[in-house]
Design an enzyme around this catalytic site. Structure first.
Site, PDB file in Angstrom:
ATOM      1  N   ASP A  12       0.927  -1.051  -0.096  1.00  0.00           N
ATOM      2  CA  ASP A  12       0.035  -0.042  -0.040  1.00  0.00           C
ATOM      3  C   ASP A  12       1.051   1.281   0.059  1.00  0.00           C
ATOM      4  OD1 ASP A  12       0.949  -0.550   2.742  1.00  0.00           O
ATOM      5  OD2 ASP A  12      -0.732   0.510   3.368  1.00  0.00           O
ATOM      6  N   ASP A  17       6.731   1.427   2.344  1.00  0.00           N
ATOM      7  CA  ASP A  17       6.833   0.377   1.339  1.00  0.00           C
ATOM      8  C   ASP A  17       7.487   0.765  -0.097  1.00  0.00           C
ATOM      9  OD1 ASP A  17       3.582  -0.712   1.734  1.00  0.00           O
ATOM     10  OD2 ASP A  17       3.869   1.296   2.778  1.00  0.00           O
ATOM     11  N   HIS A 250       9.320   0.150   8.695  1.00  0.00           N
ATOM     12  CA  HIS A 250       8.732  -1.191   8.800  1.00  0.00           C
ATOM     13  C   HIS A 250       9.191  -2.193   7.676  1.00  0.00           C
ATOM     14  CE1 HIS A 250       6.423   0.821  11.966  1.00  0.00           C
ATOM     15  NE2 HIS A 250       6.024   1.653  11.184  1.00  0.00           N
ATOM     16  N   ASP A 251       8.126  -1.880   6.430  1.00  0.00           N
ATOM     17  CA  ASP A 251       8.111  -2.619   5.345  1.00  0.00           C
ATOM     18  C   ASP A 251       9.616  -3.170   4.829  1.00  0.00           C
ATOM     19  OD1 ASP A 251       5.533  -2.516   5.679  1.00  0.00           O
ATOM     20  OD2 ASP A 251       5.258  -0.890   4.197  1.00  0.00           O
TER      21      ASP A 251
HETATM   22  C1  BDR Z   1       2.434  -0.475   8.469  1.00  0.00           C
HETATM   23  O1  BDR Z   1       1.506   0.277   8.287  1.00  0.00           O
HETATM   24  C2  BDR Z   1       1.785   1.210   7.275  1.00  0.00           C
HETATM   25  O2  BDR Z   1       1.680   2.504   7.509  1.00  0.00           O
HETATM   26  C3  BDR Z   1       3.241   0.884   6.880  1.00  0.00           C
HETATM   27  O3  BDR Z   1       3.290   1.180   5.544  1.00  0.00           O
HETATM   28  C4  BDR Z   1       3.374  -0.413   7.344  1.00  0.00           C
HETATM   29  O4  BDR Z   1       3.288  -1.531   6.295  1.00  0.00           O
HETATM   30  C5  BDR Z   1       3.128  -0.203   9.857  1.00  0.00           C
HETATM   31  O5  BDR Z   1       2.021  -0.441  10.872  1.00  0.00           O
HETATM   32 CA    CA Z   2       2.830  -0.918   4.133  1.00  0.00          CA
END
Ligand code: BDR
Ligand code: CA
Length: 318
Positions: A12, A17, A250-251
Protein backbone atom coordinates in the site's frame (compact mmCIF):
# COMPACT_ATOMS: atom_id res chain seq x y z
CA UNK A 1 26.36 -17.98 -7.70
CA UNK A 2 23.45 -18.98 -5.43
CA UNK A 3 19.95 -18.60 -6.82
CA UNK A 4 18.15 -15.32 -6.32
CA UNK A 5 15.08 -15.10 -4.06
CA UNK A 6 12.08 -14.69 -6.36
CA UNK A 7 9.62 -12.28 -4.73
CA UNK A 8 6.20 -10.69 -5.15
CA UNK A 9 5.45 -7.67 -2.94
CA UNK A 10 1.84 -6.83 -2.06
CA UNK A 11 1.81 -3.25 -0.80
CA UNK A 12 0.00 0.00 0.00
CA UNK A 13 2.83 2.32 -1.08
CA UNK A 14 3.52 4.56 1.32
CA UNK A 15 6.99 5.80 2.28
CA UNK A 16 8.21 2.60 3.92
CA UNK A 17 6.65 0.40 1.22
CA UNK A 18 8.58 2.54 -1.29
CA UNK A 19 11.88 1.80 0.46
CA UNK A 20 10.93 -1.89 0.54
CA UNK A 21 10.22 -1.91 -3.21
CA UNK A 22 13.54 -0.20 -3.98
CA UNK A 23 15.49 -2.56 -1.70
CA UNK A 24 13.86 -5.60 -3.34
CA UNK A 25 14.26 -4.28 -6.90
CA UNK A 26 17.92 -3.33 -6.44
CA UNK A 27 19.26 -6.00 -4.09
CA UNK A 28 21.49 -8.39 -6.08
CA UNK A 29 20.12 -11.45 -4.24
CA UNK A 30 16.46 -10.72 -5.09
CA UNK A 31 14.45 -11.09 -8.29
CA UNK A 32 11.38 -8.90 -7.76
CA UNK A 33 8.98 -10.42 -10.28
CA UNK A 34 5.87 -8.39 -9.53
CA UNK A 35 4.12 -5.87 -7.32
CA UNK A 36 0.45 -5.97 -6.32
CA UNK A 37 -1.29 -3.05 -4.65
CA UNK A 38 -4.00 -2.62 -2.05
CA UNK A 39 -5.68 0.30 -0.22
CA UNK A 40 -4.13 1.33 3.09
CA UNK A 41 -1.71 4.19 3.59
CA UNK A 42 -3.61 5.98 0.80
CA UNK A 43 -6.51 5.07 -1.50
CA UNK A 44 -5.80 2.30 -4.03
CA UNK A 45 -5.37 4.68 -6.98
CA UNK A 46 -2.59 6.49 -5.11
CA UNK A 47 -0.86 3.35 -3.79
CA UNK A 48 -0.82 2.01 -7.34
CA UNK A 49 0.52 5.24 -8.86
CA UNK A 50 3.11 5.47 -6.06
CA UNK A 51 4.31 1.91 -6.77
CA UNK A 52 4.67 2.65 -10.50
CA UNK A 53 6.43 5.97 -9.77
CA UNK A 54 9.00 4.31 -7.49
CA UNK A 55 9.83 1.72 -10.16
CA UNK A 56 10.16 4.50 -12.78
CA UNK A 57 12.50 6.42 -10.48
CA UNK A 58 14.95 3.54 -10.13
CA UNK A 59 14.77 2.52 -13.80
CA UNK A 60 12.83 -0.74 -13.29
CA UNK A 61 9.58 -0.07 -15.22
CA UNK A 62 9.57 -3.66 -16.53
CA UNK A 63 8.47 -4.95 -13.10
CA UNK A 64 4.68 -5.26 -13.45
CA UNK A 65 2.32 -3.53 -11.01
CA UNK A 66 -1.16 -5.05 -10.63
CA UNK A 67 -3.89 -3.07 -8.88
CA UNK A 68 -5.83 -4.92 -6.22
CA UNK A 69 -8.67 -4.28 -3.81
CA UNK A 70 -9.73 -0.82 -2.68
CA UNK A 71 -11.48 -1.64 0.63
CA UNK A 72 -11.50 -4.30 3.37
CA UNK A 73 -12.88 -7.71 2.42
CA UNK A 74 -15.94 -7.69 4.71
CA UNK A 75 -16.30 -4.13 6.00
CA UNK A 76 -17.06 -1.27 3.62
CA UNK A 77 -14.19 0.77 5.02
CA UNK A 78 -11.44 0.74 7.63
CA UNK A 79 -12.82 0.52 11.20
CA UNK A 80 -12.46 4.29 11.75
CA UNK A 81 -10.66 7.38 10.55
CA UNK A 82 -6.91 7.45 11.09
CA UNK A 83 -5.79 9.66 13.99
CA UNK A 84 -3.81 12.09 11.84
CA UNK A 85 -4.86 14.38 9.05
CA UNK A 86 -3.80 13.17 5.61
CA UNK A 87 -1.02 15.16 3.93
CA UNK A 88 -0.02 17.05 7.08
CA UNK A 89 3.37 16.70 8.83
CA UNK A 90 1.75 14.09 11.07
CA UNK A 91 1.12 11.84 8.02
CA UNK A 92 4.24 9.66 7.56
CA UNK A 93 3.32 8.94 3.92
CA UNK A 94 1.23 11.61 2.18
CA UNK A 95 -1.25 10.57 -0.47
CA UNK A 96 1.34 10.79 -3.25
CA UNK A 97 5.04 10.25 -2.71
CA UNK A 98 7.31 13.25 -3.14
CA UNK A 99 8.88 12.00 -6.40
CA UNK A 100 7.93 12.54 -10.07
CA UNK A 101 4.54 10.96 -10.74
CA UNK A 102 4.32 8.17 -13.31
CA UNK A 103 2.40 8.49 -16.56
CA UNK A 104 2.15 4.71 -16.87
CA UNK A 105 -0.88 2.56 -16.12
CA UNK A 106 -0.87 -0.64 -14.06
CA UNK A 107 -1.00 -4.03 -15.84
CA UNK A 108 -4.41 -5.09 -17.16
CA UNK A 109 -4.64 -8.21 -14.94
CA UNK A 110 -5.95 -7.40 -11.47
CA UNK A 111 -3.83 -8.27 -8.44
CA UNK A 112 -5.79 -11.24 -7.11
CA UNK A 113 -5.99 -12.94 -10.53
CA UNK A 114 -2.29 -12.26 -11.08
CA UNK A 115 -1.41 -13.81 -7.72
CA UNK A 116 -3.52 -16.93 -8.27
CA UNK A 117 -2.32 -17.49 -11.84
CA UNK A 118 1.33 -16.80 -11.02
CA UNK A 119 1.37 -19.32 -8.17
CA UNK A 120 -0.68 -21.86 -10.17
CA UNK A 121 1.95 -21.76 -12.93
CA UNK A 122 5.06 -21.43 -10.73
CA UNK A 123 7.76 -24.03 -11.27
CA UNK A 124 10.17 -22.40 -8.83
CA UNK A 125 9.55 -20.98 -5.33
CA UNK A 126 8.31 -17.40 -5.12
CA UNK A 127 8.09 -15.69 -1.72
CA UNK A 128 4.97 -13.58 -1.19
CA UNK A 129 5.43 -10.49 0.96
CA UNK A 130 2.31 -8.57 2.01
CA UNK A 131 3.29 -5.25 3.58
CA UNK A 132 -0.15 -3.60 3.62
CA UNK A 133 -3.64 -4.71 4.67
CA UNK A 134 -4.06 -8.45 3.90
CA UNK A 135 -7.14 -8.04 1.69
CA UNK A 136 -5.67 -9.26 -1.63
CA UNK A 137 -4.19 -12.32 0.06
CA UNK A 138 -7.48 -13.08 1.82
CA UNK A 139 -9.32 -12.80 -1.51
CA UNK A 140 -6.84 -15.13 -3.24
CA UNK A 141 -7.33 -17.68 -0.44
CA UNK A 142 -11.12 -17.39 -0.71
CA UNK A 143 -11.13 -17.74 -4.52
CA UNK A 144 -8.59 -20.54 -4.83
CA UNK A 145 -8.58 -23.14 -2.02
CA UNK A 146 -5.09 -24.33 -3.02
CA UNK A 147 -3.54 -20.86 -2.94
CA UNK A 148 -2.11 -21.17 0.60
CA UNK A 149 -0.58 -24.53 -0.32
CA UNK A 150 1.07 -23.05 -3.46
CA UNK A 151 2.85 -20.21 -1.65
CA UNK A 152 6.14 -21.55 -0.25
CA UNK A 153 6.82 -18.62 2.08
CA UNK A 154 4.70 -15.71 3.29
CA UNK A 155 6.43 -12.76 4.97
CA UNK A 156 3.92 -10.41 6.57
CA UNK A 157 4.68 -6.93 7.89
CA UNK A 158 1.95 -6.53 10.44
CA UNK A 159 0.77 -6.87 13.98
CA UNK A 160 2.31 -6.05 17.30
CA UNK A 161 2.65 -7.96 20.55
CA UNK A 162 3.92 -5.29 22.93
CA UNK A 163 3.92 -2.44 20.42
CA UNK A 164 0.74 -1.11 18.74
CA UNK A 165 0.49 1.94 16.47
CA UNK A 166 -3.14 2.36 15.42
CA UNK A 167 -5.05 1.78 18.64
CA UNK A 168 -3.89 0.79 22.12
CA UNK A 169 -4.17 -2.82 20.91
CA UNK A 170 -3.59 -2.96 17.19
CA UNK A 171 -1.14 -2.31 14.38
CA UNK A 172 -2.34 -0.53 11.22
CA UNK A 173 -2.08 -3.24 8.49
CA UNK A 174 -4.02 -5.82 10.53
CA UNK A 175 -6.49 -3.29 11.96
CA UNK A 176 -7.27 -1.89 8.48
CA UNK A 177 -8.80 -5.23 7.43
CA UNK A 178 -9.07 -7.42 10.53
CA UNK A 179 -11.37 -9.98 8.89
CA UNK A 180 -9.04 -10.39 5.92
CA UNK A 181 -6.03 -10.71 8.23
CA UNK A 182 -7.78 -13.30 10.43
CA UNK A 183 -8.54 -15.47 7.40
CA UNK A 184 -4.92 -15.29 6.22
CA UNK A 185 -3.55 -16.46 9.59
CA UNK A 186 -6.14 -19.29 9.57
CA UNK A 187 -5.49 -20.31 5.96
CA UNK A 188 -2.75 -22.87 6.60
CA UNK A 189 0.13 -21.23 4.72
CA UNK A 190 3.23 -23.47 4.91
CA UNK A 191 5.77 -21.03 6.21
CA UNK A 192 4.69 -17.71 7.71
CA UNK A 193 7.10 -15.09 9.00
CA UNK A 194 5.36 -12.23 10.80
CA UNK A 195 7.41 -9.07 11.22
CA UNK A 196 5.48 -6.97 13.74
CA UNK A 197 6.17 -3.56 15.25
CA UNK A 198 8.10 -5.25 18.09
CA UNK A 199 10.86 -5.95 15.53
CA UNK A 200 10.50 -2.91 13.26
CA UNK A 201 10.81 -0.53 16.21
CA UNK A 202 14.17 -2.18 16.97
CA UNK A 203 15.48 -1.19 13.52
CA UNK A 204 15.11 2.57 13.69
CA UNK A 205 16.84 4.76 11.13
CA UNK A 206 18.19 8.05 12.53
CA UNK A 207 18.36 11.43 10.79
CA UNK A 208 22.17 11.11 10.55
CA UNK A 209 21.97 7.67 8.95
CA UNK A 210 19.27 9.00 6.64
CA UNK A 211 21.55 11.86 5.52
CA UNK A 212 24.41 9.38 4.97
CA UNK A 213 22.16 7.27 2.73
CA UNK A 214 21.10 10.37 0.77
CA UNK A 215 24.74 11.38 0.30
CA UNK A 216 25.31 8.22 -1.74
CA UNK A 217 23.62 10.26 -4.47
CA UNK A 218 21.80 7.56 -6.46
CA UNK A 219 18.07 8.04 -7.25
CA UNK A 220 17.18 5.31 -4.73
CA UNK A 221 19.44 6.79 -2.03
CA UNK A 222 18.10 10.32 -2.50
CA UNK A 223 14.48 9.10 -2.52
CA UNK A 224 15.14 7.09 0.64
CA UNK A 225 16.43 10.24 2.32
CA UNK A 226 13.25 12.09 1.27
CA UNK A 227 10.93 9.31 2.45
CA UNK A 228 12.69 8.56 5.74
CA UNK A 229 13.02 12.26 6.57
CA UNK A 230 9.26 12.57 6.17
CA UNK A 231 8.83 9.58 8.47
CA UNK A 232 11.18 11.02 11.10
CA UNK A 233 9.35 14.37 11.11
CA UNK A 234 6.03 12.60 11.49
CA UNK A 235 7.24 10.33 14.31
CA UNK A 236 8.80 13.32 16.10
CA UNK A 237 5.41 15.06 15.92
CA UNK A 238 3.19 12.10 16.78
CA UNK A 239 4.98 9.13 18.34
CA UNK A 240 8.53 9.83 19.54
CA UNK A 241 10.81 6.83 19.33
CA UNK A 242 13.36 5.74 21.98
CA UNK A 243 16.19 7.14 19.84
CA UNK A 244 15.68 10.90 19.17
CA UNK A 245 15.12 11.90 15.52
CA UNK A 246 14.58 8.39 14.23
CA UNK A 247 11.80 6.36 12.66
CA UNK A 248 11.01 2.75 11.79
CA UNK A 249 10.96 1.79 8.10
CA UNK A 250 8.76 -1.25 8.81
CA UNK A 251 8.21 -2.75 5.37
CA UNK A 252 11.84 -2.66 4.27
CA UNK A 253 12.84 -4.82 7.26
CA UNK A 254 10.83 -7.69 5.71
CA UNK A 255 12.93 -7.46 2.54
CA UNK A 256 16.12 -7.39 4.59
CA UNK A 257 14.97 -10.49 6.50
CA UNK A 258 14.38 -12.38 3.25
CA UNK A 259 18.04 -12.12 2.24
CA UNK A 260 19.54 -12.07 5.72
CA UNK A 261 17.25 -14.08 8.05
CA UNK A 262 19.56 -13.43 11.04
CA UNK A 263 18.75 -9.73 10.85
CA UNK A 264 15.70 -10.55 12.99
CA UNK A 265 15.18 -12.80 16.02
CA UNK A 266 12.04 -14.93 15.97
CA UNK A 267 9.93 -17.20 18.14
CA UNK A 268 7.46 -19.79 16.84
CA UNK A 269 3.93 -18.98 18.07
CA UNK A 270 0.27 -19.31 17.25
CA UNK A 271 -1.13 -16.02 15.96
CA UNK A 272 -4.84 -15.16 15.70
CA UNK A 273 -6.50 -11.85 14.89
CA UNK A 274 -9.26 -10.27 16.97
CA UNK A 275 -12.19 -9.37 14.69
CA UNK A 276 -14.86 -8.26 17.14
CA UNK A 277 -13.37 -6.80 20.35
CA UNK A 278 -14.52 -3.27 21.05
CA UNK A 279 -11.14 -2.35 22.54
CA UNK A 280 -8.99 -4.89 20.74
CA UNK A 281 -10.25 -4.96 17.14
CA UNK A 282 -7.39 -5.91 14.82
CA UNK A 283 -5.07 -7.09 17.58
CA UNK A 284 -2.70 -9.92 16.70
CA UNK A 285 -3.04 -12.32 19.62
CA UNK A 286 0.43 -13.88 19.77
CA UNK A 287 0.42 -16.93 22.02
CA UNK A 288 3.95 -16.55 23.38
CA UNK A 289 3.29 -18.96 26.26
CA UNK A 290 1.21 -21.61 24.47
CA UNK A 291 -1.94 -20.84 26.46
CA UNK A 292 -4.26 -21.50 23.51
CA UNK A 293 -2.87 -25.01 23.03
CA UNK A 294 -2.99 -24.42 19.28
CA UNK A 295 -0.18 -25.46 16.95
CA UNK A 296 2.09 -22.49 16.15
CA UNK A 297 1.30 -21.05 12.72
CA UNK A 298 4.02 -18.38 12.39
CA UNK A 299 7.56 -17.37 13.21
CA UNK A 300 7.17 -14.02 14.93
CA UNK A 301 10.03 -11.50 14.96
CA UNK A 302 10.66 -9.78 18.28
CA UNK A 303 14.01 -8.13 17.68
CA UNK A 304 16.13 -6.81 14.81
CA UNK A 305 19.72 -5.79 14.12
CA UNK A 306 19.46 -2.09 13.30
CA UNK A 307 23.12 -1.73 12.25
CA UNK A 308 22.88 -4.54 9.71
CA UNK A 309 19.61 -3.16 8.40
CA UNK A 310 21.06 0.31 7.79
CA UNK A 311 24.21 -1.25 6.32
CA UNK A 312 22.08 -3.19 3.83
CA UNK A 313 20.26 -0.02 2.78
CA UNK A 314 23.63 1.70 2.24
CA UNK A 315 25.18 -1.22 0.36
CA UNK A 316 22.14 -1.66 -1.91
CA UNK A 317 21.35 1.97 -2.62
CA UNK A 318 24.99 2.97 -3.09
C1 BDR B 1 2.53 -0.57 8.53
O1 BDR B 1 1.46 0.35 8.29
C2 BDR B 1 1.77 1.21 7.24
O2 BDR B 1 1.50 2.52 7.58
C3 BDR B 1 3.21 0.99 6.90
O3 BDR B 1 3.42 1.11 5.50
C4 BDR B 1 3.51 -0.41 7.38
O4 BDR B 1 3.22 -1.37 6.40
C5 BDR B 1 3.12 -0.29 9.89
O5 BDR B 1 2.12 -0.37 10.86
CA1 CA C 1 2.81 -0.74 4.10
Amino acid sequence: MTEKHRLIIDCDTGTDDAVAIMLAALHPAIDLIGVTTVFGNAPLTATTINSLSVLDLIGRPEIPVHAGISRPIVRKAMPSERFFKTDTVADPHGTYLDIPRTTRQPASTKAVDYLIETYRAATQPITLMPIGPLTNIAAAVALEPRFAEWVPKLIIMGGGHEVPNMTASAEFNIWADPDGAASVFEAGFNDVLMVPLDATHRALVTDKQCAAIGALGTPAAKATETFVTRRINSYEAMQKMDIPNSAPVHDALCVAALVEPDIITTKRCHVAVETSGTLTLGRTVVDTHHRSHQEPNADVAFDANADRFVAMLMETFG
